[in-house]
Design an enzyme around this catalytic site. Structure first.
Site, mmCIF file in Angstrom:
data_model
loop_
_atom_site.group_PDB
_atom_site.id
_atom_site.type_symbol
_atom_site.label_atom_id
_atom_site.label_comp_id
_atom_site.label_asym_id
_atom_site.label_seq_id
_atom_site.Cartn_x
_atom_site.Cartn_y
_atom_site.Cartn_z
ATOM 1 N N HIS A 75 -6.227 1.472 -3.894
ATOM 2 C CA HIS A 75 -5.291 1.048 -2.997
ATOM 3 C C HIS A 75 -5.121 -0.585 -3.022
ATOM 4 C CE1 HIS A 75 -7.987 -1.575 -0.018
ATOM 5 N NE2 HIS A 75 -8.587 -1.229 -0.879
ATOM 6 N N CYS A 100 0.781 -1.442 0.085
ATOM 7 C CA CYS A 100 -0.021 0.091 0.060
ATOM 8 C C CYS A 100 0.896 1.251 0.102
ATOM 9 C CB CYS A 100 -1.173 -0.186 1.160
ATOM 10 S SG CYS A 100 -0.375 0.068 2.791
ATOM 11 N N HIS A 112 -2.182 1.389 7.134
ATOM 12 C CA HIS A 112 -2.646 1.382 5.868
ATOM 13 C C HIS A 112 -2.823 2.578 5.207
ATOM 14 C CE1 HIS A 112 -4.342 -0.786 2.185
ATOM 15 N NE2 HIS A 112 -5.437 -0.333 2.409
#
Length: 316
Positions: free
Chosen positions: A289, A229, A277
């Site tokens: 993402h 990510c 994240h």
């Protein structure tokens, strides 16, 4: 109270398909653009290979043409040498007088023939044998030169056929490339028809992230074939010349905070506490993402990815 819950659930469920349909359309458009771009890249590799193949066949054809010329010249030289050798033999015998030939015949039949004739016979035979050997060698050279000419002609024919086949293959690959280019242009138009992703560097960050759709998650990867990510964020901002920290936790400390209702393309949304994240904002409701192995780069609803812990803006 129960009635209010039922009404709320009914409204949410009714709205979900309406929200999901545009997102599916966008996902499909971006995925189709990615597929078309991948196809174009593969076709371009094919075209490059076909161009190299054509260049190689043209070099072979040039060599075959040169070889054909040299073997033809060698054959002409061999034939000329054979004619000269046969001419020398003919001249040798024509130079021997009729009287000497009669003397040789007499010497074979009558041992009382003059001694000078009999003494000359071995020399005559030696010279004749030597000249006939030269004729045979010259004729063998002609046969070898003729064989070389035939082989050279075959090589030239094959080289010409290979060059034609390579040119045809290149033309077909070129047509395939044109079709792939049209597919990319069509897919890009469909993407452009979606909600705008912003202008300037912020828009370019989003476009870069969207161009990675479908690529796999690999922990610690920064592209171009795979990402995690924060690696996707790092690469996206690097594409516009901006360096950001490597991890999502550190990325959450750069830029300025943004309220959820003021989010815009290119902002970063961070999730969980502590932050673990990050996603790149596409518009007020969607982000791009990837979160874990088996889940490639994709588009998702900002609030569906996980509990939002913060939003930061790096590009104004």
């Amino acid at each position: 109270m129960t009635l209010l819950v039922v009404v709320w659930l009914t409204a949410v469920l009714a709205a979900a398909p309406a929200l999901a349909a545009p997102q599916r359309d966008a996902d499909n458009a971006y995925q189709e653009l990615r597929r078309a771009q991948d196809e174009l890249a593969a076709v371009q590799i094919e075209v490059s290979g076909r161009e190299a193949e054509l260049a190689a066949t043209e070099r072979n054809l040039s060599a075959a043409l040169a070889g054909s010329g040299s073997t033809g010249e060698a054959l002409r030289a061999a034939r000329s040498a054979a004619v000269a050798a046969r001419s020398r033999v003919a001249g040798f015998y024509s130079g021997v007088s009729a009287e000497f030939r009669r003397g040789r015949e007499f010497a074979v039949l009558d041992n009382s023939a003059p001694l000078d004739y009999r003494a000359a016979l071995p020399l005559l035979d030696f010279v004749a044998a030597d000249q006939f050997a030269e004729v045979r060698a010259a004729e063998e050279s002609v046969r070898q030169a003729e064989f070389a000419v035939t082989a050279s002609a075959d090589a030239l024919t094959h080289a010409e056929a290979a060059r034609t086949a390579a040119a045809d293959a290149l033309a077909a690959a070129g047509a395939h490339r044109e079709a792939a280019l049209r597919d990319v242009e069509d897919a890009q138009r469909r993407v452009d028809a979606l909600s705008p992703v912003g202008e300037g560097d912020a828009g370019n960050v989003v476009r870069f992230a969207l161009a990675q759709l479908g690529k796999p998650y690999v922990w610690g990867a920064e592209g171009p074939g795979s990402y995690d990510c924060s690696g996707l964020v790092l690469a996206a901002f690097r594409s516009v010349g901006l360096t950001v920290p490597r991890t999502s936790a550190l990325q959450a400390g750069v830029g300025v905070p943004v309220p959820r209702d003021q989010v815009r393309p290119g902002d970063l949304v961070f999730y969980y506490q502590p932050v673990s994240h990050v996603a790149v904002v596409i518009d007020e409701s969607r982000a791009v993402h990837l979160s874990r192995p088996g889940e490639p780069v994709r588009i998702a609803d900002i609030d569906a990815i996980g509990p939002v812990s913060g939003i930061r803006r790096l590009l104004r």
